[in-house]
Design a protein around this motif. Structure first.
Motif, PDB file in Angstrom:
ATOM      1  N   ASN A  37       0.846  -1.193   0.000  1.00 48.49           N
ATOM      2  CA  ASN A  37       0.000   0.000   0.000  1.00 48.49           C
ATOM      3  C   ASN A  37       0.882   1.244   0.000  1.00 48.49           C
ATOM      4  O   ASN A  37       1.627   1.495   0.949  1.00 48.49           O
ATOM      5  N   LEU A  38       0.786   2.006  -1.068  1.00 42.52           N
ATOM      6  CA  LEU A  38       1.624   3.214  -1.195  1.00 42.52           C
ATOM      7  C   LEU A  38       1.361   4.196  -0.058  1.00 42.52           C
ATOM      8  O   LEU A  38       2.248   4.957   0.333  1.00 42.52           O
ATOM      9  N   ARG A  39       0.161   4.173   0.493  1.00 45.72           N
ATOM     10  CA  ARG A  39      -0.177   5.106   1.574  1.00 45.72           C
ATOM     11  C   ARG A  39       0.634   4.835   2.845  1.00 45.72           C
ATOM     12  O   ARG A  39       0.732   5.702   3.709  1.00 45.72           O
ATOM     13  N   ASP A  40       1.215   3.663   2.952  1.00 43.85           N
ATOM     14  CA  ASP A  40       2.091   3.386   4.087  1.00 43.85           C
ATOM     15  C   ASP A  40       3.370   4.214   4.024  1.00 43.85           C
ATOM     16  O   ASP A  40       4.120   4.298   5.007  1.00 43.85           O
ATOM     17  N   TYR A  41       3.621   4.817   2.881  1.00 43.89           N
ATOM     18  CA  TYR A  41       4.822   5.647   2.694  1.00 43.89           C
ATOM     19  C   TYR A  41       4.438   7.101   2.437  1.00 43.89           C
ATOM     20  O   TYR A  41       5.215   7.872   1.869  1.00 43.89           O
ATOM     21  N   GLN A  49      -1.345  11.374   2.536  1.00 41.48           N
ATOM     22  CA  GLN A  49      -1.317  12.011   1.221  1.00 41.48           C
ATOM     23  C   GLN A  49      -0.237  11.407   0.324  1.00 41.48           C
ATOM     24  O   GLN A  49       0.930  11.312   0.691  1.00 41.48           O
ATOM     25  N   ILE A  50      -0.652  10.988  -0.859  1.00 41.31           N
ATOM     26  CA  ILE A  50       0.298  10.435  -1.838  1.00 41.31           C
ATOM     27  C   ILE A  50       0.159  11.111  -3.199  1.00 41.31           C
ATOM     28  O   ILE A  50       0.889  10.785  -4.130  1.00 41.31           O
ATOM     29  N   MET A  64       2.651  11.492  -6.209  1.00 41.07           N
ATOM     30  CA  MET A  64       3.888  12.207  -5.916  1.00 41.07           C
ATOM     31  C   MET A  64       5.099  11.275  -5.976  1.00 41.07           C
ATOM     32  O   MET A  64       4.996  10.071  -5.718  1.00 41.07           O
ATOM     33  N   ILE A  65       6.250  11.859  -6.252  1.00 38.20           N
ATOM     34  CA  ILE A  65       7.450  11.049  -6.384  1.00 38.20           C
ATOM     35  C   ILE A  65       7.964  10.547  -5.032  1.00 38.20           C
ATOM     36  O   ILE A  65       8.439   9.412  -4.916  1.00 38.20           O
ATOM     37  N   GLU A  66       7.854  11.369  -3.990  1.00 40.41           N
ATOM     38  CA  GLU A  66       8.491  11.007  -2.721  1.00 40.41           C
ATOM     39  C   GLU A  66       7.963   9.712  -2.113  1.00 40.41           C
ATOM     40  O   GLU A  66       8.766   8.847  -1.724  1.00 40.41           O
ATOM     41  N   PRO A  67       6.644   9.516  -2.007  1.00 42.10           N
ATOM     42  CA  PRO A  67       6.175   8.242  -1.446  1.00 42.10           C
ATOM     43  C   PRO A  67       6.613   7.037  -2.273  1.00 42.10           C
ATOM     44  O   PRO A  67       6.968   5.989  -1.714  1.00 42.10           O
ATOM     45  N   ILE A  68       6.605   7.189  -3.602  1.00 41.05           N
ATOM     46  CA  ILE A  68       7.013   6.078  -4.463  1.00 41.05           C
ATOM     47  C   ILE A  68       8.497   5.783  -4.293  1.00 41.05           C
ATOM     48  O   ILE A  68       8.916   4.621  -4.191  1.00 41.05           O
TER      49      ILE A  68
END
Length: 225
Positions: A37-41, A49-50, A64-68
């Motif tokens: 889950n990308l939202r974990d980052y 917020q992603i 956004m690039i940062e969470p990925i």
């Protein structure tokens, strides 16, 4: 093989890996599929917020690039990956040859776009391969990621009960698969071709090849070329 799928909405495809051939592959430990889950980052643990508005204006939101980047970096601390794939409408269109090649790899990350896609810097700096299902747009890359995973996992040795089954699939030899039939041999007067009931393996193989060529010329002539 291990496939780690990064998604903003992993619930969309979780069931795809819990049934039939994909479940069997995981039960037999021939494949490992992890939905991350990308939202974990996310940048903000409260809002998770992603995504954000695109620079320059316009409709839709952009991942956004940062969470990925944080997610991929965390995964790479534990695993060395052969490919980091982004599911994109304008990527290389998937075909059987691509699936055959991917099935030889050990570890893969698949990044699913969502909303209006991902910050372009993700594609420029974090992705090694972009894959598309075709010239159309889905709401996100999740369904495409599930389709790609299915196409690759079923090729792994031991996944199918009859390993020769995958070798006779459409496109393996640039031909569409021939027609197939099963019981009853006669239904409402619609009969199965007699050669398939003959027991003559050579003639059956010849018939199947001829039908594959005939069907390919009719439906997908580009493959013959």
């Amino acid at each position: 093989m291990k496939i780690d799928i990064i998604s903003a909405v992993p619930e969309l495809i979780s069931s795809a890996f819990n049934h039939s051939i994909l479940k069997r592959a995981q039960t037999k430990k021939l494949a490992e599929v992890n939905l991350i889950n990308l939202r974990d980052y996310a940048l903000d643990n409260k809002q998770k917020q992603i995504d954000d508005y695109p620079f320059g204006g316009g409709a839709g939101m952009v991942l956004m690039i940062e969470p990925i980047d944080k997610c991929i970096s965390a995964l790479k601390l534990k695993t060395q990956y052969d490919e980091v794939i982004y599911m994109s409408p304008d990527g290389e269109v998937i075909n059987q040859a691509m699936c055959n090649n991917l099935s030889l790899l050990k570890n893969i990350i698949i990044v699913c776009g969502h909303y209006k896609g991902v910050d372009e810097r993700v594609r420029e700096h974090l992705i090694t391969k972009e894959v598309s299902l075709g010239d159309f747009v889905l709401s996100g890359g999740e369904l495409a990621a599930a389709a790609l995973s299915d196409a690759v996992i079923r090729l792994l040795p031991g996944v199918l009960n009859d390993e020769t089954s995958a070798l006779s699939d459409s496109f393996q030899d640039n031909l569409i698969a021939p027609p197939v039939y099963t019981r009853p041999s006669n239904y409402k007067g619609w009969e199965v071709p007699a050669v398939l009931l003959s027991g003559n393996t050579a003639k059956i193989d010849q018939w199947r090849h001829e039908k594959s060529v005939e069907r390919t010329k009719l439906r997908r002539p580009g493959l013959i070329d």
